[in-house]
Write an enzyme that holds these catalytic residues in place. Structure first.
Site, PDB file in Angstrom:
ATOM      1  N   ASP A 227     -52.262 -12.650  39.630  1.00  0.00           N
ATOM      2  CA  ASP A 227     -52.663 -12.765  40.809  1.00  0.00           C
ATOM      3  C   ASP A 227     -53.532 -11.969  41.665  1.00  0.00           C
ATOM      4  OD1 ASP A 227     -50.654 -14.911  40.390  1.00  0.00           O
ATOM      5  OD2 ASP A 227     -49.118 -13.797  40.929  1.00  0.00           O
TER       6      ASP A 227
ATOM      7  N   LYS B 168     -58.631 -13.274  39.801  1.00  0.00           N
ATOM      8  CA  LYS B 168     -59.511 -13.482  38.723  1.00  0.00           C
ATOM      9  C   LYS B 168     -60.292 -14.834  38.600  1.00  0.00           C
ATOM     10  CE  LYS B 168     -55.963 -12.913  35.892  1.00  0.00           C
ATOM     11  NZ  LYS B 168     -54.961 -12.478  36.893  1.00  0.00           N
TER      12      LYS B 168
ATOM     13  N   GLY C 199     -52.031 -19.552  37.241  1.00  0.00           N
ATOM     14  CA  GLY C 199     -52.385 -20.562  38.236  1.00  0.00           C
ATOM     15  C   GLY C 199     -53.757 -19.777  38.860  1.00  0.00           C
ATOM     16  N   HIS C 200     -54.790 -20.458  38.382  1.00  0.00           N
ATOM     17  CA  HIS C 200     -56.063 -19.611  38.835  1.00  0.00           C
ATOM     18  C   HIS C 200     -56.753 -20.728  40.062  1.00  0.00           C
ATOM     19  CE1 HIS C 200     -56.551 -17.633  34.946  1.00  0.00           C
ATOM     20  NE2 HIS C 200     -55.609 -16.980  35.547  1.00  0.00           N
TER      21      HIS C 200
ATOM     22  N   GLN D 127     -52.737 -13.710  33.675  1.00  0.00           N
ATOM     23  CA  GLN D 127     -51.757 -12.335  34.023  1.00  0.00           C
ATOM     24  C   GLN D 127     -52.522 -11.191  34.458  1.00  0.00           C
ATOM     25  OE1 GLN D 127     -50.633 -14.415  31.216  1.00  0.00           O
ATOM     26  NE2 GLN D 127     -50.119 -15.933  32.776  1.00  0.00           N
TER      27      GLN D 127
HETATM   28  P1  IMP Z   1     -43.778 -16.100  31.627  1.00  0.00           P
HETATM   29  O1  IMP Z   1     -45.309 -15.725  31.361  1.00  0.00           O
HETATM   30  O2  IMP Z   1     -43.673 -17.568  32.156  1.00  0.00           O
HETATM   31  O3  IMP Z   1     -43.038 -15.993  30.325  1.00  0.00           O
HETATM   32  O4  IMP Z   1     -42.967 -15.080  32.662  1.00  0.00           O
HETATM   33  C1  IMP Z   1     -42.846 -13.919  32.416  1.00  0.00           C
HETATM   34  C2  IMP Z   1     -43.241 -13.059  33.633  1.00  0.00           C
HETATM   35  O5  IMP Z   1     -44.665 -12.854  34.003  1.00  0.00           O
HETATM   36  C3  IMP Z   1     -42.577 -13.497  34.885  1.00  0.00           C
HETATM   37  O6  IMP Z   1     -42.335 -12.202  35.728  1.00  0.00           O
HETATM   38  C4  IMP Z   1     -43.527 -14.298  35.580  1.00  0.00           C
HETATM   39  O7  IMP Z   1     -43.529 -14.229  36.985  1.00  0.00           O
HETATM   40  C5  IMP Z   1     -44.986 -13.446  35.118  1.00  0.00           C
HETATM   41  N1  IMP Z   1     -46.081 -14.314  35.352  1.00  0.00           N
HETATM   42  C6  IMP Z   1     -46.465 -15.142  34.150  1.00  0.00           C
HETATM   43  N2  IMP Z   1     -47.611 -15.645  34.597  1.00  0.00           N
HETATM   44  C7  IMP Z   1     -48.210 -15.216  35.649  1.00  0.00           C
HETATM   45  C8  IMP Z   1     -49.140 -15.186  36.505  1.00  0.00           C
HETATM   46  O8  IMP Z   1     -50.247 -15.957  36.277  1.00  0.00           O
HETATM   47  N3  IMP Z   1     -49.090 -14.307  37.586  1.00  0.00           N
HETATM   48  C9  IMP Z   1     -48.332 -13.405  38.111  1.00  0.00           C
HETATM   49  N4  IMP Z   1     -47.203 -13.584  37.264  1.00  0.00           N
HETATM   50  C10 IMP Z   1     -46.978 -14.315  36.154  1.00  0.00           C
END
Ligand code: IMP
Length: 421
Positions: free
Chosen positions: A13, A16, A40-41, A223
């Site tokens: 977040d 990017k 979520g971009h 991420q």
């Molecule tokens: P997962 O990727 O859904 O398995 O989540 C694993 C961890 O990564 C969790 O703490 C999510 O909140 C975090 N996470 C996954 N995608 C994002 C993102 O795009 N932005 C911020 N945190 C993320």
């Protein structure tokens, strides 16, 4: 030829998508290399907001080619929805989206297992529930379904049966949940096959040919460093590699082709989901940052945890990713704070820590320095010298502490609120 990798340097977040949209005007091809619809971009163009989960943020620039690489896990229904949304907004995507035949799919049982596992754990990760971990796990188990598999009509059903039988056992016997029928899964795959057939290819081959032909390529990470499965705060991480290694593996380009690595960094830090966060502010300052920065997840709507800039985290991200420059995002959110804290090191059991203690991050205490803030609204500044002196000092201070030049400063969500130094 120029190949730029854009990597989040914190816990995701960082902004990017805005920067990829910004850099895309000079690119021929934008490639998403890992993650899935957990991302979520958000891109804002002339006040209009677009949110992408899978499609590279370069899609808003007419004519640019957008590739979803082999390192991405694709939810077929989400991808088709995103394509339909773009079409309904009159964005011409015809011939502009290319999908890797080696990208793995996320199917409904992956999402069900993601949520069942989260319930099963005593220490929650706080996943997005999008089936990311279970799909990457199947990739490693070698039971995953790849896009290329959906075109092999003889073998597809057999492959789906193997993974589905096992997942249904897990869902029903361990988690007490309902399983899925082969028909409903095959239905999704066959519909998807018909929609995406002309878009699928060996993208590693395609990208190498493009690089050899001198095309400008941007590799888009999702991420960020702190969520990297190898280098982040395991187990509170995602299941892929947002860092530079993931860019190579997830695209099929090689390290000699990369000539620029941009670390995207927010002027403060946020984290969504569980896990260590040394500079987190749980009180009034955290609330101010969250509300002023609109720090709510674009995928899940969850409130993001907020805190101060962490130099040690950024320096470790630089070691792993080799940033050639930084883009400094959301500086406008800090306007109005009397003073700004920056963590310049950690202490563990009262002693200064010399290395980066990934596995002990939940135990460290940040060592802060205080910088004077500024009160002016800076969102309309169009050059660095229009910024208040204290804001200019903050940029120079972060450059000095991290050892990385800040080449772009972002002062608001729109394309226009961007200063190049
Ligand atoms: P997962 O990727 O859904 O398995 O989540 C694993 C961890 O990564 C969790 O703490 C999510 O909140 C975090 N996470 C996954 N995608 C994002 C993102 O795009 N932005 C911020 N945190 C993320």
């Amino acid at each position: 030829m120029s190949c730029t990798v854009v990597v989040g340097s914190q816990w995701g977040d960082e902004g990017k998508a805005k920067m990829i949209d910004f850099f895309s005007k000079d690119a021929d091809i934008v490639v998403r290399y890992q993650g899935g619809a957990n991302a979520g971009h958000t891109v804002v163009v002339q006040g209009k907001k677009y949110v992408f989960h899978l499609i590279p943020s370069g899609i808003l620039h007419p004519g640019k080619i957008c590739v979803i690489g082999n390192g991405v896990v694709i939810d077929p229904e989400q991808l088709v929805k995103e394509m339909d949304d773009l079409k309904s907004q009159n964005i011409d995507i015809e011939g502009r989206i290319i999908l890797s035949d080696a990208a793995h799919l996320i199917l409904p049982f992956h999402k069900a297992i993601d949520s069942a596992m989260e319930e099963f754990r005593s220490a929650k990760i706080g996943t997005t529930g999008r089936g990311i971990g279970p799909s990457y796990a199947d990739k490693c188990y070698r039971t995953g379904i790849r896009i290329g598999d959906i075109f092999d009509e003889d073998l597809l059903e057999e492959k789906v049966r193997l993974v589905l039988d096992y997942k249904n056992l897990q869902l029903e016997k361990i988690h007490g949940r309902k399983g899925f029928s082969i028909d409903e899964i095959m239905d999704i795959l066959i519909k998807f096959r018909n929609t995406v057939k002309p878009m699928v290819t060996n993208t590693a081959y395609y990208l190498n040919e493009a690089a050899d032909a001198g095309k400008n390529i941007i590799l888009e990470g999702a991420q960020g460093f702190g969520l990297d499965i190898d280098h982040g705060t395991y187990p509170f991480v995602t299941s892929s590699n947002p860092t530079i290694g993931g860019a190579l593996l997830g695209s099929g380009l090689n390290s000699f082709q990369i000539n620029r690595v941009v670390g995207i960094t927010k002027a403060y830090i946020t984290r969504v989901g569980e896990g260590p966060f040394p500079t987190e502010e749980t009180g009034e300052t955290g609330n101010i940052l969250r509300e002023k920065g609109g720090e709510y997840g674009a995928t899940t709507g969850r409130a993001r945890r907020c805190g101060w800039f962490d130099v040690e985290l950024l320096k470790q991200a630089r070691r792993v990713c080799g940033f050639t420059e930084l883009a400094f995002i959301k500086m406008d959110v800090l306007s109005g704070l009397d003073s700004i804290k920056v963590a310049v090191g950690y202490e563990l059991n009262g002693k200064k820590v010399d290395s980066f203690p990934s596995s002990l991050l939940h135990k460290v205490k940040p060592v802060y320095e205080d910088l004077p803030g500024w009160s002016e609204d800076i969102s309309r500044c169009t050059a660095i010298d229009q910024l208040p002196k204290n804001a200019q000092n903050y940029i120079e201070y972060i450059e000095k502490k991290t050892g990385i030049p800040i080449k772009v400063v972002s002062l608001g969500p729109d394309r226009e609120n961007t200063i190049v130094r």
